[in-house]
Design a protein around this motif. Structure first.
Motif, PDB file in Angstrom:
ATOM      1  N   GLU A   1       0.895  -1.192   0.066  1.00 15.79           N
ATOM      2  CA  GLU A   1      -0.120  -0.030  -0.077  1.00 15.79           C
ATOM      3  C   GLU A   1       0.862   1.241  -0.002  1.00 15.79           C
ATOM      4  O   GLU A   1       0.478   2.225  -0.670  1.00 15.79           O
ATOM      5  CB  GLU A   1      -0.904   0.028   1.289  1.00 15.79           C
ATOM      6  CG  GLU A   1      -1.665   1.257   1.256  1.00 15.79           C
ATOM      7  CD  GLU A   1      -2.641   1.361   0.034  1.00 15.79           C
ATOM      8  OE1 GLU A   1      -3.063   2.514  -0.141  1.00 15.79           O
ATOM      9  OE2 GLU A   1      -3.018   0.664  -0.538  1.00 15.79           O
ATOM     10  N   GLU A   2       1.897   1.227   0.656  1.00 14.46           N
ATOM     11  CA  GLU A   2       2.803   2.484   0.902  1.00 14.46           C
ATOM     12  C   GLU A   2       3.446   2.556  -0.550  1.00 14.46           C
ATOM     13  O   GLU A   2       3.609   3.813  -1.202  1.00 14.46           O
ATOM     14  CB  GLU A   2       3.892   2.398   1.851  1.00 14.46           C
ATOM     15  CG  GLU A   2       3.614   2.439   3.260  1.00 14.46           C
ATOM     16  CD  GLU A   2       3.135   3.886   3.432  1.00 14.46           C
ATOM     17  OE1 GLU A   2       3.728   4.596   3.101  1.00 14.46           O
ATOM     18  OE2 GLU A   2       1.918   3.964   4.197  1.00 14.46           O
ATOM     19  N   VAL A   3       4.003   1.608  -1.185  1.00 11.06           N
ATOM     20  CA  VAL A   3       4.695   1.810  -2.471  1.00 11.06           C
ATOM     21  C   VAL A   3       3.435   2.155  -3.614  1.00 11.06           C
ATOM     22  O   VAL A   3       3.839   3.102  -4.445  1.00 11.06           O
ATOM     23  CB  VAL A   3       5.084   0.389  -3.147  1.00 11.06           C
ATOM     24  CG1 VAL A   3       5.370   0.407  -4.690  1.00 11.06           C
ATOM     25  CG2 VAL A   3       6.448   0.288  -2.245  1.00 11.06           C
ATOM     26  N   GLY A   4       2.257   1.734  -3.414  1.00 10.27           N
ATOM     27  CA  GLY A   4       1.137   2.237  -4.299  1.00 10.27           C
ATOM     28  C   GLY A   4       0.871   3.699  -4.027  1.00 10.27           C
ATOM     29  O   GLY A   4       0.671   4.344  -5.059  1.00 10.27           O
ATOM     30  N   LYS A   5       0.931   3.985  -2.791  1.00 10.47           N
ATOM     31  CA  LYS A   5       0.641   5.515  -2.540  1.00 10.47           C
ATOM     32  C   LYS A   5       1.831   6.483  -2.781  1.00 10.47           C
ATOM     33  O   LYS A   5       1.475   7.480  -3.441  1.00 10.47           O
ATOM     34  CB  LYS A   5       0.505   5.664  -0.861  1.00 10.47           C
ATOM     35  CG  LYS A   5       0.312   6.999  -0.376  1.00 10.47           C
ATOM     36  CD  LYS A   5       0.235   7.266   0.976  1.00 10.47           C
ATOM     37  CE  LYS A   5      -0.408   6.229   1.940  1.00 10.47           C
ATOM     38  NZ  LYS A   5      -0.434   6.363   3.136  1.00 10.47           N
ATOM     39  N   GLU A   6       3.007   6.004  -2.899  1.00 10.39           N
ATOM     40  CA  GLU A   6       4.363   6.753  -3.443  1.00 10.39           C
ATOM     41  C   GLU A   6       4.377   6.991  -4.703  1.00 10.39           C
ATOM     42  O   GLU A   6       4.537   8.172  -5.049  1.00 10.39           O
ATOM     43  CB  GLU A   6       5.567   6.228  -3.118  1.00 10.39           C
ATOM     44  CG  GLU A   6       5.833   6.010  -1.385  1.00 10.39           C
ATOM     45  CD  GLU A   6       7.023   5.026  -1.201  1.00 10.39           C
ATOM     46  OE1 GLU A   6       8.038   4.844  -2.106  1.00 10.39           O
ATOM     47  OE2 GLU A   6       7.048   4.939  -0.208  1.00 10.39           O
ATOM     48  N   TYR A   7       3.928   5.838  -5.516  1.00  8.83           N
ATOM     49  CA  TYR A   7       3.612   6.054  -6.955  1.00  8.83           C
ATOM     50  C   TYR A   7       2.348   6.220  -7.591  1.00  8.83           C
ATOM     51  O   TYR A   7       2.200   6.402  -8.605  1.00  8.83           O
ATOM     52  CB  TYR A   7       4.270   4.741  -7.624  1.00  8.83           C
ATOM     53  CG  TYR A   7       5.531   4.371  -7.613  1.00  8.83           C
ATOM     54  CD1 TYR A   7       6.448   4.950  -8.344  1.00  8.83           C
ATOM     55  CD2 TYR A   7       6.216   3.642  -6.660  1.00  8.83           C
ATOM     56  CE1 TYR A   7       7.813   4.662  -8.412  1.00  8.83           C
ATOM     57  CE2 TYR A   7       7.603   3.368  -6.596  1.00  8.83           C
ATOM     58  CZ  TYR A   7       8.321   3.940  -7.362  1.00  8.83           C
ATOM     59  OH  TYR A   7       9.750   3.640  -7.297  1.00  8.83           O
TER      60      TYR A   7
END
Length: 175
Positions: free
Chosen positions: A132-138
């Motif tokens: 989810e964090e990677v999804g948010k960052e990108y």
């Protein structure tokens, strides 16, 4: 444009918080800026299992159809270890996970990834949280994961199920 990057897991080499500091620790923590070419891409969780291979295949097609980049995420192992002296709370120990390097080399040689631009991101910690964090960052358009089969998924709950409940973006679960 194809390639892979090995980022340090977000929780590795984190500075120790100074309780007297005016600035919170999060403000001091360096984050790797994400490549703008992969904004609004497709995030896929990958660990080399059959389930994640199917998820990767679906994510490649999805990224190809939407003409976006593919962000392949491998979450490295972290083992909880209890510090018994002084009854301190449990801490996590980073275990060297050479699997990410092996996966990166396998993916770099894979012909099926030539169709889309891709990067490999390594993280450490809880799989659901890190995806989810990677999804948010990108600012990802979707997160693709494989389903969990077997007794472990039934007892502890699957990554796909937990991610689908908490994610702020579409989650595609591939059987």
């Amino acid at each position: 444009m194809a390639g892979h990057e090995f980022f340090e897991p977000a929780d590795r080499k984190r500075p120790v918080a100074d309780p007297t500091a005016a600035e919170p620790l999060a403000a001091q923590e360096p984050r790797h800026p994400c490549d703008p070419a992969f904004k609004h891409g497709v995030v896929v969780g990958f660990d080399g299992s059959d389930s994640s291979e199917r998820a990767l295949a679906y994510a490649i097609g999805m990224a190809h159809r939407t003409r976006s980049g593919l962000i392949i995420v491998h979450v490295a192992n972290r083992l909880p270890t209890t510090v018994w002296a002084g009854c301190e709370p449990p801490v996590f120990v980073d275990v060297p996970d050479h699997r990410t390097e092996v996966l990166g080399l396998e993916l770099a040689c894979a012909e099926y990834l030539a169709e889309v631009p891709w990067i490999l991101v390594e993280r450490g910690g809880d799989i659901c949280h890190e995806l989810e964090e990677v999804g948010k960052e990108y600012a990802a358009d979707a997160i693709v994961v494989g389903s969990t089969h077997g007794i472990v998924g039934r007892i502890f709950g699957s990554v796909a199920g937990r991610l689908a409940k908490r994610a702020q973006r579409p989650v595609v679960v591939i059987p």
